[in-house]
Design a protein around this motif. Structure first.
Motif, mmCIF file in Angstrom:
data_model
loop_
_atom_site.group_PDB
_atom_site.id
_atom_site.type_symbol
_atom_site.label_atom_id
_atom_site.label_comp_id
_atom_site.label_asym_id
_atom_site.label_seq_id
_atom_site.Cartn_x
_atom_site.Cartn_y
_atom_site.Cartn_z
ATOM 1 N N UNK A 27 0.867 -1.181 0.000
ATOM 2 C CA UNK A 27 0.000 0.000 0.000
ATOM 3 C C UNK A 27 0.900 1.226 0.000
ATOM 4 N N UNK A 28 0.807 2.026 -1.045
ATOM 5 C CA UNK A 28 1.603 3.253 -1.179
ATOM 6 C C UNK A 28 0.699 4.446 -0.931
ATOM 7 N N UNK A 29 1.082 5.284 0.023
ATOM 8 C CA UNK A 29 0.305 6.461 0.402
ATOM 9 C C UNK A 29 1.169 7.689 0.148
ATOM 10 N N UNK A 30 0.770 8.485 -0.826
ATOM 11 C CA UNK A 30 1.592 9.618 -1.271
ATOM 12 C C UNK A 30 0.715 10.868 -1.378
ATOM 13 N N UNK A 31 0.226 11.372 -0.244
ATOM 14 C CA UNK A 31 -0.708 12.502 -0.268
ATOM 15 C C UNK A 31 -0.005 13.823 -0.558
ATOM 16 N N UNK A 32 -0.769 14.867 -0.896
ATOM 17 C CA UNK A 32 -0.154 16.150 -1.274
ATOM 18 C C UNK A 32 0.320 17.000 -0.106
ATOM 19 N N UNK A 33 -0.112 16.720 1.116
ATOM 20 C CA UNK A 33 0.290 17.504 2.296
ATOM 21 C C UNK A 33 -0.004 18.987 2.103
ATOM 22 N N UNK A 34 -1.197 19.286 1.605
ATOM 23 C CA UNK A 34 -1.595 20.693 1.482
ATOM 24 C C UNK A 34 -1.769 21.320 2.871
ATOM 25 N N UNK A 35 -2.127 20.514 3.855
ATOM 26 C CA UNK A 35 -2.125 20.944 5.267
ATOM 27 C C UNK A 35 -1.288 19.907 6.012
#
Length: 285
Positions: A165-173
C-alpha cells in the motif's frame, strides 16, 4: 484539491520514493504467491517532463535529470533508471513514470493493482493511461476511503496474503495530513496486518517531525522503518529540503539495500551538506 503532481514529477522526492517502491516490489515478487498493490494518491501515472507544468518548476532537472547524467552504480538506483528508460522507450524521451506505471511494470500477470485519484481530470487521464491493463483498477475516489473499502484485498473468493500500500498525499495541510495518514494506517493494519505500507512525507524542518516519529512507532506493525533523503541543509522552513518514507512491515533486508542507495542519492542529488537517514523506529523481531 488543487495539487497536481505534474509540477513535481521526477524531482528528488519522486526519486527516493520510486527507488524504494521498486526495491519493495522486487522483494515481494521473489515469492510466487500473487500480490495486491494499492496506490492511494496515484496522480495520472505518466508524465511528460517537457510539459508546461514540469518546465515551470524545473524540479526534474535536479532529480531524475541529474541522476541520469551521473548514473550511480548502486543496484537499486540502476534498477530505477532502467525502469525510467523503459518508460521512455515506450512513451518518448521526456516521459517520466509515476508510481502506477512502475507498479504495473514491476508486478506480474497474476498480481492486481488498484490506483486511486480524487482529482477528476487526473483520474480520467489515469484511467486512459492504463485502459489496456486488465490488472489495473482505477478508482476516482479518496485514497484513504479506499483503504477502508479495499483492504483486506480479495479477488472473488480468494484473498491476497501479501502486497503493498503506497500512500503519497499532497500535504496541502501538513500536520493535519499526518493525523489523517497515521489514523488510516492504524485502521488498515487492523484489516490487513501482513501488508507492506509505505507513507511518503516531505521534510522542511526535520525537528518538527518528532511527534510524527513517536506516533508512528506505536503503530501495530511488525516493524517500522524510516528512510530519508535531504538534498540541502535542514534549516529553511520555506523549502522542501528533502523527504522521507515511513515503511511498515518492510521486506527482509530492505534496510541493508536501502542504506547504500540513500548514500549514493545524497552524493548525486545533494546541494549543500546533503544528508540521508535510515532508522528502525521498531526493528523486526
Amino acid at each position: 484539491m488543487n495539487y497536481r503532481h505534474a509540477f513535481h514529477a521526477g524531482n528528488h522526492a519522486d526519486v527516493i520514493k520510486h527507488v524504494a517502491v521498486l526495491a519493495i516490489c522486487d522483494a515481494l515478487t521473489a515469492k510466487p504467491a500473487p500480490l495486491f498493490a494499492l496506490d492511494t494518491h496515484a496522480g495520472r501515472g505518466l508524465y511528460a517532463l517537457d510539459s508546461n507544468s514540469a518546465q515551470r518548476t524545473g524540479e526534474a532537472e535536479d532529480g531524475i535529470g541529474r541522476l541520469l547524467a551521473e548514473a550511480p552504480a548502486n543496484p537499486l538506483i540502476q534498477r530505477y533508471l532502467q525502469a525510467v528508460r523503459a518508460c521512455r522507450q515506450e512513451h518518448g524521451r521526456m516521459a517520466y513514470p509515476g508510481s502506477p506505471w512502475l507498479l504495473a511494470h514491476a508486478l506480474r500477470a497474476d498480481d492486481r493493482i488498484a490506483a486511486c485519484e480524487l482529482h477528476p481530470e487526473e483520474a480520467a487521464q489515469l484511467k486512459a493511461n492504463f485502459a489496456g491493463d486488465a490488472r489495473m483498477a482505477v478508482h476516482a475516489r479518496d485514497g484513504y476511503a479506499a483503504m477502508k473499502a479495499l483492504l483486506p484485498p480479495r479477488l472473488g473468493e480468494a484473498k491476497f496474503g501479501r502486497g503493498l500500500v503506497l500512500i503519497d498525499p499532497p500535504y496541502e495541510a501538513q500536520l493535519e495530513e499526518f493525523d489523517t495518514a497515521l489514523s488510516a494506517l492504524r485502521e488498515a493494519l487492523g484489516r490487513w496486518p501482513q501488508g507492506c505500507y509505505v507513507l511518503w512525507y516531505p521534510i522542511k524542518l526535520r525537528r518538527s517531525l518528532q511527534s510524527f516519529y513517536r506516533r508512528a512507532a506505536t503503530l501495530p506493525a511488525k516493524s517500522v522503518l524510516v528512510a530519508e533523503l535531504l538534498v540541502r541543509p535542514d534549516d529553511s522552513p520555506l523549502l522542501m529540503n528533502g523527504s522521507g518514507l515511513l515503511i511498515l512491515n518492510a521486506p527482509f533486508q530492505l534496510d541493508e539495500k536501502l542504506g547504500p542507495a540513500l548514500r549514493a542519492l545524497a552524493e548525486a542529488l545533494g546541494e549543500r551538506k546533503p544528508q540521508w537517514h535510515l532508522e528502525w523506529l521498531r526493528a523486526p523481531a
